[in-house]
Design an enzyme around this catalytic site. Structure first.
Site, short mmCIF file in Angstrom:
data_model
loop_
_atom_site.label_atom_id
_atom_site.label_comp_id
_atom_site.label_asym_id
_atom_site.label_seq_id
_atom_site.Cartn_x
_atom_site.Cartn_y
_atom_site.Cartn_z
N GLU A 13 72.63 23.14 64.04
CA GLU A 13 73.09 22.15 62.72
C GLU A 13 74.42 21.20 63.29
O GLU A 13 74.60 20.01 62.27
CB GLU A 13 73.29 22.64 61.59
CG GLU A 13 72.59 23.13 60.98
CD GLU A 13 73.46 24.12 59.71
OE1 GLU A 13 73.03 23.03 58.95
OE2 GLU A 13 73.33 25.64 59.94
N SER A 182 70.25 24.43 57.39
CA SER A 182 69.66 23.61 57.38
C SER A 182 67.86 23.72 57.59
O SER A 182 66.97 22.62 58.41
CB SER A 182 69.65 22.18 58.11
OG SER A 182 70.68 21.69 58.14
N GLU A 296 69.37 30.45 48.04
CA GLU A 296 71.46 30.65 49.11
C GLU A 296 71.79 30.45 48.54
O GLU A 296 71.78 29.03 47.43
CB GLU A 296 70.69 30.54 50.54
CG GLU A 296 70.03 28.79 50.67
CD GLU A 296 69.78 28.72 51.92
OE1 GLU A 296 70.88 28.56 52.98
OE2 GLU A 296 68.80 28.74 52.63
N ASN A 298 75.06 28.13 50.09
CA ASN A 298 75.84 27.28 50.91
C ASN A 298 77.29 27.23 51.31
O ASN A 298 77.74 26.32 49.60
CB ASN A 298 75.24 26.00 51.67
CG ASN A 298 73.78 25.83 51.28
OD1 ASN A 298 73.35 26.19 51.86
ND2 ASN A 298 73.09 25.97 49.98
#
Length: 330
Positions: A13, A182, A296, A298
């Protein structure tokens, strides 16, 4: 404040992070802060000192960096963060703003180094980042806290265990690296023959055919729900960062009750993983019946002006520079 913004780094990323870093640094400079922008993995790590205020947009390429460069980037990054001018700049800063995404920036490595050096920084600590970064560990914590997560199997190619084949027998699955961001290398798989033949540890979960949402959290407050309206089966790297690839709708076109449910789940996930007064972003996907599952959480979500947390903040009437200021002080 004197602020050192870290961006770039060694992960897949890297390009997204440099875009976030420039945007964050210029927004802070526009609010009167003295800002230095650093990419610790770059050959010349100090990108700007001081950073001018402005709205320069750094585009994100369609493809992530090639993995072959990662070893060299890591060598540079470790050297820069542990000695020399970059470490001196961070020590002289009132706070380090971590605009890194993925890799060492999000798995706790950078946070641990800053903690050892006694340097204050934005976002969660190394322990929280380490758990959130590993999707298998994070989902285990969320499940224990009563937050719905998909069924899942972890394995390392090439030999897929029987549990993976059982998931496939019930329909298509999503296969993704267990520690990556990402949506790099995320794929929908319909048969055992399509499973990856090599690579690092993978997480396999049933493909959920419903709507997709995300909820940002700052401290004890959830931002408005964002719906991600896809034109592809999964929200992959290209879809995330190329204009027009998806529609991001904020506030999402859902009932108030469902929005409150998603926000409550995001807040519970934020607390369960230990984010406390910092910030996070929880991603949800619904099954065909409309039941949401947390995919998830982040720890360092994207912060380009078009990223999901800034989009959600605008939905709450928070301008980009105000959001960045909030994150600096969270």
């Amino acid at each position: 404040m004197r602020v050192a913004v870290l961006c770039g780094g060694e992960s897949s990323e890297r390009d997204v992070s440099r875009s976030s870093g420039w945007a964050v640094a210029q927004a802070l400079a526009g609010r009167g802060h003295d800002v230095v922008l650093i990419d610790p993995a770059a050959e010349q790590p100090v990108l700007a000192d001081p950073v001018p205020s402005g709205d320069t947009v750094v585009p994100v390429p369609k493809e992530p960096p090639v993995p072959a460069d990662r070893a060299l980037l890591r060598q540079r990054m470790y050297a820069a963060l542990t000695d020399g001018p970059v470490l001196d700049l961070m020590r002289r800063a009132d706070r380090v703003f971590i605009a890194l995404h993925g890799g060492w920036g999000e798995d706790g490595h950078v946070q641990a180094l800053l903690e050892l050096a006694g340097i204050p920084f934005t976002g969660a600590g190394h322990d929280v980042c380490a758990v959130a970064w590993h999707k298998g560990r994070a989902q285990a914590v969320l499940e224990a806290a009563g937050i719905p997560v998909p069924a899942r199997v972890l394995y390392t190619p090439p030999d897929a265990p029987g549990e993976v084949k059982q998931l496939l027998a019930n329909g298509p699955v999503v296969v993704k690296p267990v520690a990556e961001g990402s949506s790099v290398a995320v794929r929908k798989v319909d048969s055992p023959e399509e499973l990856p033949a090599d690579g690092a540890e993978l997480l396999v979960e049933p493909f959920l055919g419903g709507r997709e949402f995300t909820v940002g959290v700052i401290g004890t407050a959830a931002l408005p729900v964002v719906e991600i309206e896809l034109t592809t089966a999964v929200f992959d790297y290209e879809a995330k960062y190329q204009p027009g690839a998806v529609r991001e709708i904020c506030p999402a076109d859902i009932t108030a009750e469902f929005a409150e449910r998603l926000q409550d789940l995001a807040l519970r996930a934020h607390r369960a993983l230990g984010f406390g007064t910092t910030y996070s972003r929880a991603d949800f996907r619904c099954d065909d019946a409309g039941t949401p599952y947390c995919l998830e959480v982040n720890a360092l979500p994207g912060l380009t002006p078009g990223s999901l947390v800034p989009v959600a903040a605008r939905g709450a009437g928070i301008a980009y520079d105000e959001l960045v200021e909030k994150l600096l002080k969270a």
